[in-house]
Design a protein around this motif. Structure first.
Motif, PDB file in Angstrom:
ATOM      1  N   GLU A 196      -2.752  -2.133  -4.948  1.00 35.79           N
ATOM      2  CA  GLU A 196      -3.068  -2.884  -6.155  1.00 35.79           C
ATOM      3  C   GLU A 196      -3.094  -1.947  -7.354  1.00 35.79           C
ATOM      4  OE1 GLU A 196      -6.819  -4.763  -5.588  1.00 35.79           O
ATOM      5  OE2 GLU A 196      -6.050  -6.286  -4.191  1.00 35.79           O
ATOM      6  N   THR A 223      -5.855  -1.123  -0.493  1.00 35.08           N
ATOM      7  CA  THR A 223      -6.880  -2.076  -0.089  1.00 35.08           C
ATOM      8  C   THR A 223      -7.116  -2.023   1.415  1.00 35.08           C
ATOM      9  OG1 THR A 223      -5.276  -3.867   0.237  1.00 35.08           O
ATOM     10  CG2 THR A 223      -6.187  -3.591  -1.982  1.00 35.08           C
ATOM     11  N   HIS A 258       4.668  -3.392  -7.616  1.00 33.32           N
ATOM     12  CA  HIS A 258       3.830  -3.425  -8.806  1.00 33.32           C
ATOM     13  C   HIS A 258       4.474  -2.586  -9.894  1.00 33.32           C
ATOM     14  CE1 HIS A 258       0.473  -5.233  -6.562  1.00 33.32           C
ATOM     15  NE2 HIS A 258       0.920  -4.477  -5.579  1.00 33.32           N
TER      16      HIS A 258
END
Length: 766
Positions: free
Chosen positions: A433, A427, A763
Motif C-alpha cells: 500500500e 500489509t 501503485h
C-alpha cells in the motif's frame, strides 16, 4: 508393451509391499489454462517422488506424489511457515484422470486432471533428467494396468495389449466439447535427439548473415572475410571441425536442420579478435564475433554447442552445432574457451590461466543438459479486461522510478524517483500500500538534488543518499521527518563511488559505521568523527588502479568486493590484504551478494551470474576463503547461471542482468537467487538448493508488460517479491513465476496494456 508386460511379476510380485513402482526425483506442478487469472504454472513440490501404491481395497491403487526434503531442510522449512507444509498428494487411479505422458523442455512429464479442483486444471509431474526411459515406461504401463483392474474388477493378467493401450489418453482425439481440460504435450512430440532429423527447410530458418559474402574459393587456413560494415580482414583458422548445423524455430520450439554437414571454424584476426564461422559447400551460414553476448553453452550430453546470434536488425536467432566425435568436441571447446578469454582480457592466455579458466567453469564451457522448449498449446486466451492486472505505465512527468530499498527493521519499501522517495507499506495479507511521498530532496544548505544511490541505515530510521555530482560527501536523511539532516564529508581526495553495510544485518541495528569504495580503496566511514568521516585505520588502499565497483558483507562482517576487470577479492577485515583473490575473467562484477554464513557468494556480470562456494574443503576447521587463503589448486569452481539461448531467441533481445541477490533474513535460510534483465520485462529466480546440486538452468520467470527497474524479496522470506516498474511498484508471489515456456516468455496479445500473469495490484508514486 510386451517387454513391459514381462516385468509384471517384478512390479506386482510381493503383495506385502504396498509400493509397486517409484520415480525418485522430479517436480510437481499445477497447470492452469492460459486464461486463468491465477497464473498458468504453479510449482507445488520443487523436489518430489512419484509412487504407484496399493490401497486397502481390492482393484484400487493410488498415485502418490511426496515432497522430498534434504537433510535438515524439513525442520528449517517448518520454521519459516506459519502452517505445516503438505508432505504428499494422493490421487485415486481411475480412467477419469485422463492420465497422459508428454514432454516439456526435453524432460518426460506425466499429467492428469485435478478432479477436486477447477475442471480445467492439470497436475503435472516432471521427471528429473536422471530418470531412465526404462523407469518412465514402466511407471506409465503400471498406471494403465491399475486403471484396467479398477474398471473391469479383474486381474491385469487377463488384459490384452489392446486393453492396456485403450487407456492411453490421446490429446488430439479424446478432447471434445464436454472435456475442456487443457491438453498436455502431444504424444508425438519429438524428443531432443529426434529433432536433429527434422526437415531441413523452414520458413523461419534465417538466411546467411547480412553483409557477409562467401569467398569464391574458401580455404581453411587463411580466409579473407568481408565483415559486417564492409571492412575486409584476413583471418587465420585455428581449428576446423565437421558439424551438423541446426537453427531454433520459436514457432515450433524445436531445432531444425540447417546443414547436415558443415565446417565450424574459429578464425583469428588482429588485436585478440576471434570469429566463429560456419559454412558448407553451398554457402556460409554464420559468421560472428566471439564474445559473451553469444551466451554460448556447451552440452556434453548431446555433444553440441548452442549460442545466440544477433543480426543487427533486432532479430535474434539461436544456433546449434552437433560435433561428429568426442575429439572434435574437446579440441573445439578448448580453442573456443581460449578465444573467449583473450577477447575479454585482451591478452594472451598463459598456461597457468588455462587452469584458472577450467576452475571457473563459466558459461562458455560448462556442461549441462540442454533441452527443447515445449510447443505450448494455447488454450483459449481471454482478451477481457481485468482491473487487477492493469499496470499503469503512463508517464507522469520526466522522472521515472530508478531504485528500490526494502526495509529490514520496518516492513516498508522505498522507491526513488528523481527528487522524491515513495514510501510503501507491506500489509499482513501480503499486499503493498502507498503510504506517502518524501518530496523535494535537498541538502542541509537547501540545494535540491536527485540522489544517485540510497541505502537504509540505523534500523530503517535513516536513509544514506549519494549525489553523483558530489563524490566526496554522503547525505543522511531522517525518514521520520522526511528531510536530509546531515552532510558527511568523507575525504577531500578519496571519492565515494559505492557504499554498503558493515555487516549483512547492520541495517537492523543502530550501527553507525558503513563501508565505502573508491576506484582503488576500501574503507570504513564513521559519521561520529569530527571532520572527515573516513577511518584511516580501517582502509585498504592499492597503488594500482583496481576499479572497485561492487561490494557486500556476510553476517560476520567479512567483505567481498568486485572490480571492473572481473576480479573478486575476499577480506577477513578492513586494513589487511585480501585473504583470497579470484582472478578476472574479463567481465565486470557489477554486483555481489553473500550468504549470511559467508559460504556462498553470487557475482553478477552483464551476461551471466557466478555462484561461488568459498569453503575450503581441506580445512579441518571449515574455514572459508574470507578467513584463510585458498591454495592455487583449491580455487573454487564457479557455477554459471545464464539463460538458455533458445529462451533468448523467444524473448527477442539481448540479456543484461541487474545485480542478483539471495533472499535474506536474520533467521531465514537462503533458498532463492533473484535477478532481472535490465531494460527488459522479466523477473528471474533460481532455486538456490537445486543450483548447488548442479541444475544450473532451474530458473522460473515472470514477464511484465513494461521494463522492470528493480526487484527484491521482502526481508526474512522468499515468498513475496517487490517489483518496481518505471511508474509503479507491485508485490508478486514467487509462486506466480513459471517455467520459461514459449507462452510465458512471449509478449501477450495486449502487451502494451496489461500482464496476464496474476500480478498484484500496482501503485503509482504520485
Amino acid at each position: 508393451m510386451n517387454v513391459l508386460k514381462s516385468l509384471g511379476k517384478l512390479i506386482w510380485g510381493n503383495p506385502d509391499n504396498p509400493e509397486l513402482i517409484k520415480i525418485t526425483n522430479g517436480e510437481l506442478y499445477l497447470v492452469r489454462p492460459n486464461f486463468s487469472i491465477k497464473g498458468t504454472r504453479e510449482c507445488i513440490f520443487h523436489t518430489a517422488q512419484a509412487t504407484v501404491r496399493r490401497t486397502g481395497t481390492e482393484w484400487q491403487y493410488h498415485i502418490v506424489i511426496s515432497r522430498v526434503f534434504d537433510e535438515g531442510e524439513e525442520e528449517l522449512e517448518l520454521q519459516d511457515e506459519e502452517e505445516e507444509l503438505e508432505e504428499e498428494k494422493v490421487f485415486l487411479i481411475d480412467e477419469s484422470l485422463k492420465f497422459r505422458k508428454g514432454q516439456i523442455e526435453g524432460l518426460t512429464t506425466f499429467s492428469w486432471r485435478d478432479l477436486s479442483g477447477d475442471p480445467d486444471d492439470l497436475f503435472e509431474f516432471v521427471c528429473d533428467i536422471s530418470v531412465t526411459a526404462h523407469t518412465v515406461n514402466a511407471f506409465e504401463y503400471t498406471v494403465y494396468n491399475c486403471m484396467f483392474e479398477r474398471k473391469y474388477r479383474k486381474s491385469r493378467d487377463e488384459a490384452t495389449e489392446q486393453d492396456i493401450q485403450s487407456f492411453i489418453f490421446d490429446t488430439e482425439l479424446k478432447i471434445d466439447q464436454n472435456d475442456k481440460s487443457p491438453p498436455s504435450t502431444p504424444k508425438n512430440r519429438s524428443s531432443f535427439n529426434k529433432s536433429f532429423t527434422t526437415p531441413t527447410s523452414a520458413s523461419t530458418t534465417p538466411m546467411k548473415a547480412r553483409n557477409i559474402e562467401s569467398p569464391s574459393t574458401p580455404t581453411k587456413t587463411s580466409i579473407k572475410l568481408e565483415l559486417p560494415g564492409g571492412s575486409s580482414s584476413k583471418m587465420t583458422s585455428i581449428i576446423d571441425v565437421d558439424v551438423e548445423l541446426h537453427v531454433f524455430d520459436p514457432n515450433t520450439a524445436t531445432f531444425l536442420t540447417q546443414s547436415p554437414l558443415a565446417t565450424a571454424s574459429i578464425l583469428k584476426g588482429n588485436n585478440y579478435e576471434y570469429w566463429l564461422n560456419i559454412e558448407d559447400d553451398n554457402q556460409r551460414h554464420v559468421t560472428q564475433k566471439i564474445e559473451p553476448r553469444m551466451n554460448p553453452v556447451f552440452n556434453s550430453t548431446q555433444h553440441c554447442l548452442i549460442w545466440v546470434y544477433f543480426d543487427g536488425l533486432d532479430l535474434v536467432y539461436s544456433f546449434l552445432i552437433k560435433f561428429q566425435n568426442l575429439d572434435n568436441e574437446t579440441n573445439f571447446k578448448k580453442k573456443f574457451t581460449l578465444a573467449m578469454y583473450e577477447t575479454l582480457n585482451e591478452t594472451k592466455a598463459k598456461d597457468s590461466e588455462e587452469g584458472t579458466m577450467n576452475n571457473y567453469n563459466i558459461s562458455f564451457f560448462f556442461s549441462v543438459f540442454i533441452s527443447i522448449l515445449q510447443n505450448k498449446i494455447e488454450t483459449g486466451s481471454s482478451d477481457e479486461d481485468d482491473d487487477n492486472d492493469i499496470i499503469n505505465t503512463e508517464s507522469k512527468g520526466d522522472n521515472v522510478n530508478t531504485q528500490l530499498s526494502v526495509g529490514q527493521k520496518l516492513d516498508r519499501s522505498f522507491i526513488l524517483k528523481g527528487n522524491k522517495i515513495g514510501v510503501f507499506k507491506h500489509t499482513d495479507d501480503d499486499k503493498i500500500e502507498f503510504t506517502n511521498n518524501i518530496d523535494n530532496i535537498s541538502k542541509p544548505q537547501g540545494k535540491k538534488f536527485n540522489p544517485s544511490k540510497m541505502m537504509l541505515h540505523e534500523g530503517d530510521s535513516n536513509m544514506i543518499l549519494m549525489d553523483e555530482n558530489d563524490e566526496h560527501s554522503l547525505f543522511k536523511m531522517d525518514l521520520e521527518y522526511g528531510k536530509v539532516v546531515e552532510e558527511w564529508k568523507v575525504h577531500d581526495i578519496i571519492p565515494v563511488e559505492n557504499i554498503f553495510p558493515i555487516n549483512k544485518f547492520a541495517q537492523t541495528t543502530g550501527e553507525k559505521s558503513i563501508l565505502g569504495l573508491s576506484y582503488n580503496s576500501i574503507y570504513s566511514i564513521d559519521p561520529r568523527l569530527p571532520n572527515f568521516k573516513l577511518v584511516n585505520e580501517k582502509r585498504r588502499q592499492y597503488v594500482t588502479k583496481n576499479d572497485f565497483i561492487s561490494g557486500a558483507t556476510d553476517a560476520s562482517g567479512h567483505i567481498a568486493v568486485g572490480t571492473e576487470k572481473g576480479d573478486i577479492k575476499l577480506f577477513d577485515s578492513l586494513g589487511k590484504i585480501a585473504k583470497t583473490n579470484l582472478p578476472a575473467m574479463g567481465s565486470a562484477i557489477k554486483g555481489i551478494d553473500v550468504t549470511s554464513d559467508g559460504k556462498w557468494l553470487i557475482a553478477t556480470t552483464d551476461k551471466y551470474l557466478l555462484l561461488i562456494n568459498t569453503e575450503i574443503k581441506s580445512d579441518p576447521e571449515g574455514r572459508t576463503g574470507f578467513k584463510k587463503s585458498l591454495a592455487k589448486d583449491e580455487k573454487p569452481k564457479a557455477k554459471t547461471l545464464q539463460l538458455k539461448p533458445e529462451h533468448l531467441t523467444i524473448m527477442g533481445h539481448d540479456v543484461n542482468f541487474t545485480p542478483a541477490r539471495f533472499n535474506t533474513g536474520e533467521h531465514a535460510m537462503e533458498k532463492t537467487i533473484l535477478s532481472l534483465i535490465s531494460t527488459g520485462p522479466y523477473v528471474i529466480a533460481w532455486n538456490f538448493r537445486r543450483v548447488k546440486q548442479g541444475k544450473l538452468f532451474d530458473y522460473q520467470i515472470k514477464r511484465y508488460d513494461d521494463d522492470i527497474v528493480a526487484d527484491n524479496f521482502r526481508f526474512g522470506q522468499d515468498k513475496s517479491i517487490v517489483v518496481t516498474l518505471p511508474h509503479d511498484v507491485t508485490l508478486t508471489k514467487k509462486t506466480h513465476l513459471s517455467t520459461p515456456t514459449k507462452s510465458a516468455l512471449s509478449p501477450s496479445k495486449k502487451s502494451a496494456s496489461r500482464s496476464r500473469n496474476n500480478i498484484a495490484k500496482s501503485h503509482e508514486i504520485h
